[in-house]
Every structure is written in structure tokens, then in C-alpha cells.
Design a protein around this motif. Structure first.
Motif, PDB file in Angstrom:
ATOM      1  N   VAL A  50       0.837  -1.210   0.159  1.00  0.00           N
ATOM      2  CA  VAL A  50      -0.069   0.011   0.102  1.00  0.00           C
ATOM      3  C   VAL A  50       0.836   1.447  -0.050  1.00  0.00           C
ATOM      4  CG1 VAL A  50      -1.606   1.502   1.395  1.00  0.00           C
ATOM      5  CG2 VAL A  50      -2.057  -1.198   1.041  1.00  0.00           C
ATOM      6  N   ASN A  51       2.011   1.186   0.736  1.00  0.00           N
ATOM      7  CA  ASN A  51       2.889   2.354   0.702  1.00  0.00           C
ATOM      8  C   ASN A  51       4.322   2.238   0.257  1.00  0.00           C
ATOM      9  OD1 ASN A  51       1.224   3.824   2.799  1.00  0.00           O
ATOM     10  ND2 ASN A  51       1.470   2.328   4.246  1.00  0.00           N
TER      11      ASN A  51
ATOM     12  N   VAL B 101       1.683  -6.747   4.425  1.00  0.00           N
ATOM     13  CA  VAL B 101       0.993  -5.911   5.584  1.00  0.00           C
ATOM     14  C   VAL B 101      -0.351  -5.620   5.119  1.00  0.00           C
ATOM     15  CG1 VAL B 101       1.353  -3.807   6.892  1.00  0.00           C
ATOM     16  CG2 VAL B 101       3.080  -4.895   6.316  1.00  0.00           C
ATOM     17  N   ILE B 102      -1.253  -5.799   5.989  1.00  0.00           N
ATOM     18  CA  ILE B 102      -2.703  -5.884   5.787  1.00  0.00           C
ATOM     19  C   ILE B 102      -3.066  -4.490   6.707  1.00  0.00           C
ATOM     20  CG2 ILE B 102      -5.039  -6.666   5.920  1.00  0.00           C
ATOM     21  CD1 ILE B 102      -2.983  -8.080   3.896  1.00  0.00           C
ATOM     22  N   PRO B 103      -3.435  -3.522   6.153  1.00  0.00           N
ATOM     23  CA  PRO B 103      -3.748  -2.322   7.151  1.00  0.00           C
ATOM     24  C   PRO B 103      -4.558  -2.551   8.203  1.00  0.00           C
ATOM     25  CG  PRO B 103      -4.036  -1.798   4.666  1.00  0.00           C
ATOM     26  CD  PRO B 103      -3.730  -3.121   4.780  1.00  0.00           C
TER      27      PRO B 103
ATOM     28  N   HIS C 217      -8.544  -7.830  -3.122  1.00  0.00           N
ATOM     29  CA  HIS C 217      -9.695  -7.483  -2.639  1.00  0.00           C
ATOM     30  C   HIS C 217      -9.445  -7.111  -1.340  1.00  0.00           C
ATOM     31  CE1 HIS C 217     -11.172  -8.792  -6.443  1.00  0.00           C
ATOM     32  NE2 HIS C 217     -12.030  -7.617  -6.438  1.00  0.00           N
ATOM     33  N   VAL C 218      -8.729  -6.157  -0.780  1.00  0.00           N
ATOM     34  CA  VAL C 218      -8.554  -5.841   0.745  1.00  0.00           C
ATOM     35  C   VAL C 218      -9.420  -4.631   0.967  1.00  0.00           C
ATOM     36  CG1 VAL C 218      -6.985  -5.234   2.653  1.00  0.00           C
ATOM     37  CG2 VAL C 218      -6.366  -6.900   0.814  1.00  0.00           C
ATOM     38  N   VAL C 219     -10.314  -4.616   1.879  1.00  0.00           N
ATOM     39  CA  VAL C 219     -11.344  -3.238   1.914  1.00  0.00           C
ATOM     40  C   VAL C 219     -11.457  -2.898   3.383  1.00  0.00           C
ATOM     41  CG1 VAL C 219     -12.472  -4.338  -0.362  1.00  0.00           C
ATOM     42  CG2 VAL C 219     -13.509  -4.928   2.150  1.00  0.00           C
ATOM     43  N   GLU C 220     -11.731  -1.693   3.447  1.00  0.00           N
ATOM     44  CA  GLU C 220     -12.040  -0.995   4.646  1.00  0.00           C
ATOM     45  C   GLU C 220     -12.983  -1.446   5.320  1.00  0.00           C
ATOM     46  OE1 GLU C 220     -11.322   3.344   6.675  1.00  0.00           O
ATOM     47  OE2 GLU C 220     -11.139   3.167   4.673  1.00  0.00           O
ATOM     48  N   LYS C 221     -13.063  -1.733   6.590  1.00  0.00           N
ATOM     49  CA  LYS C 221     -14.439  -1.897   7.295  1.00  0.00           C
ATOM     50  C   LYS C 221     -15.247  -0.633   7.429  1.00  0.00           C
ATOM     51  CE  LYS C 221     -13.017  -5.743  10.490  1.00  0.00           C
ATOM     52  NZ  LYS C 221     -13.080  -5.950  11.847  1.00  0.00           N
ATOM     53  N   HIS C 222     -16.363  -1.037   7.452  1.00  0.00           N
ATOM     54  CA  HIS C 222     -17.474   0.247   7.812  1.00  0.00           C
ATOM     55  C   HIS C 222     -18.402  -0.118   8.987  1.00  0.00           C
ATOM     56  CE1 HIS C 222     -15.937   2.376   4.224  1.00  0.00           C
ATOM     57  NE2 HIS C 222     -16.034   1.267   3.415  1.00  0.00           N
ATOM     58  N   GLU C 223     -18.689   0.789   9.644  1.00  0.00           N
ATOM     59  CA  GLU C 223     -19.580   0.622  10.869  1.00  0.00           C
ATOM     60  C   GLU C 223     -20.927   0.268  10.227  1.00  0.00           C
ATOM     61  OE1 GLU C 223     -18.621   0.275  13.825  1.00  0.00           O
ATOM     62  OE2 GLU C 223     -16.613   1.069  13.575  1.00  0.00           O
TER      63      GLU C 223
ATOM     64  N   ILE D 117      -0.570  -8.592  10.007  1.00  0.00           N
ATOM     65  CA  ILE D 117      -1.845  -8.083   9.949  1.00  0.00           C
ATOM     66  C   ILE D 117      -2.388  -7.408  11.058  1.00  0.00           C
ATOM     67  CG2 ILE D 117      -4.596  -9.243   9.841  1.00  0.00           C
ATOM     68  CD1 ILE D 117      -3.447 -11.822   9.068  1.00  0.00           C
ATOM     69  N   CYS D 118      -2.689  -6.267  10.767  1.00  0.00           N
ATOM     70  CA  CYS D 118      -2.721  -4.823  11.818  1.00  0.00           C
ATOM     71  C   CYS D 118      -4.088  -5.296  12.453  1.00  0.00           C
ATOM     72  CB  CYS D 118      -2.655  -3.719  11.008  1.00  0.00           C
ATOM     73  SG  CYS D 118      -0.945  -3.373  10.245  1.00  0.00           S
ATOM     74  N   PRO D 119      -4.214  -4.277  13.751  1.00  0.00           N
ATOM     75  CA  PRO D 119      -5.344  -4.415  14.415  1.00  0.00           C
ATOM     76  C   PRO D 119      -6.691  -4.468  13.910  1.00  0.00           C
ATOM     77  CG  PRO D 119      -3.702  -3.446  15.615  1.00  0.00           C
ATOM     78  CD  PRO D 119      -3.300  -3.503  14.123  1.00  0.00           C
ATOM     79  N   ASP D 120      -7.690  -5.085  14.356  1.00  0.00           N
ATOM     80  CA  ASP D 120      -9.040  -4.898  14.116  1.00  0.00           C
ATOM     81  C   ASP D 120      -9.408  -5.400  12.576  1.00  0.00           C
ATOM     82  OD1 ASP D 120     -11.865  -4.711  14.373  1.00  0.00           O
ATOM     83  OD2 ASP D 120     -11.698  -2.484  13.943  1.00  0.00           O
ATOM     84  N   CYS D 121      -8.571  -6.474  12.057  1.00  0.00           N
ATOM     85  CA  CYS D 121      -8.841  -7.006  10.627  1.00  0.00           C
ATOM     86  C   CYS D 121      -9.360  -8.212  10.724  1.00  0.00           C
ATOM     87  CB  CYS D 121      -7.503  -7.128   9.851  1.00  0.00           C
ATOM     88  SG  CYS D 121      -6.627  -5.571   9.299  1.00  0.00           S
ATOM     89  N   ASN D 122      -9.996  -8.734   9.581  1.00  0.00           N
ATOM     90  CA  ASN D 122     -10.744  -9.935   9.476  1.00  0.00           C
ATOM     91  C   ASN D 122     -10.028 -10.691   8.047  1.00  0.00           C
ATOM     92  OD1 ASN D 122     -12.745  -8.474  11.097  1.00  0.00           O
ATOM     93  ND2 ASN D 122     -13.568 -10.401  11.052  1.00  0.00           N
TER      94      ASN D 122
END
Length: 224
Positions: free
Chosen positions: A157-158, A206-208, A218-224, A191-196
Motif C-alpha cells: 500500500v505504501n 502488510v494488511i492495514p 480485494h482488501v477493503v476497509e471496514k465500515h460501521e 495483519i494490523c489490528p481489527d482486521c478480518n
């Protein structure tokens, strides 16, 4: 590689190994020091809470250890943790409080923070699993590259890479990471915190934080 730093990955109040991380920037830096740290910490543990069970093996009196489990030193097993039948802990393992190490699960050179579950047919080697992380049935950490070269952590990603200098390096799981069943975490996975992670995934790099890994594209941001 800011997201992969210890300060952003882990709650150090949730491990007896807090001092192991002192002076380190990235969590994999502690991997070569786990065994020596256990031998240093073990004799200082409260004998009202921990009992020395063998050479360099300390187990909390409140832990539930089934007869068919195989535990080798150096090792510390925390309070109210359950080590189920067929588990194989083969050295240099710090297992926190309220953890589950399940049937046919193998641990080697690891730190499991409090409330970690590796409950069914898991291999966890040369890895660190953060507070309340969970590995689904059959998921494993692959800790040696097929070409036996040293592991490089890659953040696509970076566009960053870090040479670890380590031949054996499984995975770093941050706090509250959920890994789906039958997934493989390749050497150098972070795998960074709060990932599935979806079941039957092949993960590397690295998974953000706060993302869902569906597949490599397909690595997608979580949404509330």
C-alpha cells in the motif's frame, strides 16, 4: 511502516512479556529473544500463581492442562488458559491468560497475548498473536520461505519494504484479528489490528488496520 510498529499493533498491558518488547520498534525483532526471556522471567514469577513443572516450564496453577498435551521448555502458560488434548508446545512459547490452545495445535517460538484462541489444528511458529486474536480451524503461519532466503516485510500500500534478517518469521497479528478457517499466513505477514481474513485465504505482506482481506486483490476497509 508506521502501522506495523509495536506501539500500533499491541496492548502491552495484555502480556506478561511486556519487557521483551522494550527498546524494539517492530514486533518481529523480539523473535530471537523469546527463549532467553522466558528463562530470565520464569524464576521471578509468583509461586502462589505459577508452578515450575519441568526444566524452564512454568504453568499457572489455574490453567487447565489435559493429560494428552505435550509441553516442552522453555515455556510460560498463563492463568485460566486451556491446553487441550493433542496440543504440542515445543519450546520458546509464552501463552497469556485466558487463552485456548486446542487439539493438534502446535506452537513454537511464539508470544500469545491474553485471550488468544488457536483452538483447532493450527500451526503457529515464530509469530506473535495480539490481544483477543483468533485463528480459525486449520489456519497456519508458514514461517520459512520455500527458497530459504531471509524474510522481507512488504507493505504494498505504501511501497515500503523492511529486511528483517530472519530466516524464520511467521506472522504478526495485531489486537482483535480474526483469521478464517484453513488460511495460510505466509512468512513475513503482518495483519494490523481489527482486521478480518476470509476463510481459505493465502495472505502475505502488510494488511492495514480495520480492513477485511477477501483475497489479494480485494482488501477493503471496514465500515460501521
Amino acid at each position: 511502516m508506521e502501522a506495523a510498529k509495536i506501539v500500533n499493533m499491541y496492548d502491552l498491558e495484555q502480556t506478561i512479556a511486556k519487557e521483551l518488547f522494550d527498546g524494539k520498534t517492530y514486533p518481529w525483532e523480539v523473535l530471537p529473544e523469546i527463549g532467553a526471556f522466558i528463562k530470565k522471567l520464569g524464576p521471578s514469577l509468583d509461586p502462589e500463581i505459577y508452578e515450575k513443572k519441568g526444566e524452564d516450564i512454568w504453568i499457572a496453577k489455574s490453567a487447565k492442562i489435559y493429560d494428552a498435551a505435550n509441553i516442552c521448555g522453555s515455556c510460560i502458560i498463563g492463568e485460566n488458559t486451556e491446553i487441550r488434548p493433542g496440543a504440542f508446545i515445543r519450546g520458546n512459547a509464552i501463552v497469556g491468560n485466558d487463552c485456548v490452545v486446542g487439539n493438534s495445535t502446535e506452537l513454537k517460538n511464539v508470544v500469545l497475548f491474553n485471550h488468544v484462541q488457536v483452538p483447532h489444528y493450527n500451526y503457529v511458529g515464530d509469530s506473535i498473536l495480539g490481544y483477543f486474536s483468533h485463528m480459525g480451524a486449520g489456519s497456519i503461519t508458514s514461517n520459512v520461505k520455500s527458497d530459504k532466503t531471509l524474510v522481507v516485510v512488504k507493505d504494498k500500500v505504501n511501497g515500503e519494504e523492511i529486511e528483517t534478517g530472519l530466516k524464520k518469521f511467521g506472522a504478526m497479528l495485531g489486537n482483535h484479528v480474526e483469521v478464517g478457517c484453513n488460511s495460510v499466513l505466509n512468512p513475513g505477514t503482518v495483519i494490523c489490528p481489527d482486521c478480518n481474513v476470509y476463510p481459505v485465504s493465502c495472505v502475505r505482506g502488510v494488511i492495514p488496520p480495520h480492513h477485511i482481506f477477501k483475497d489479494k486483490d480485494h482488501v477493503v476497509e471496514k465500515h460501521e
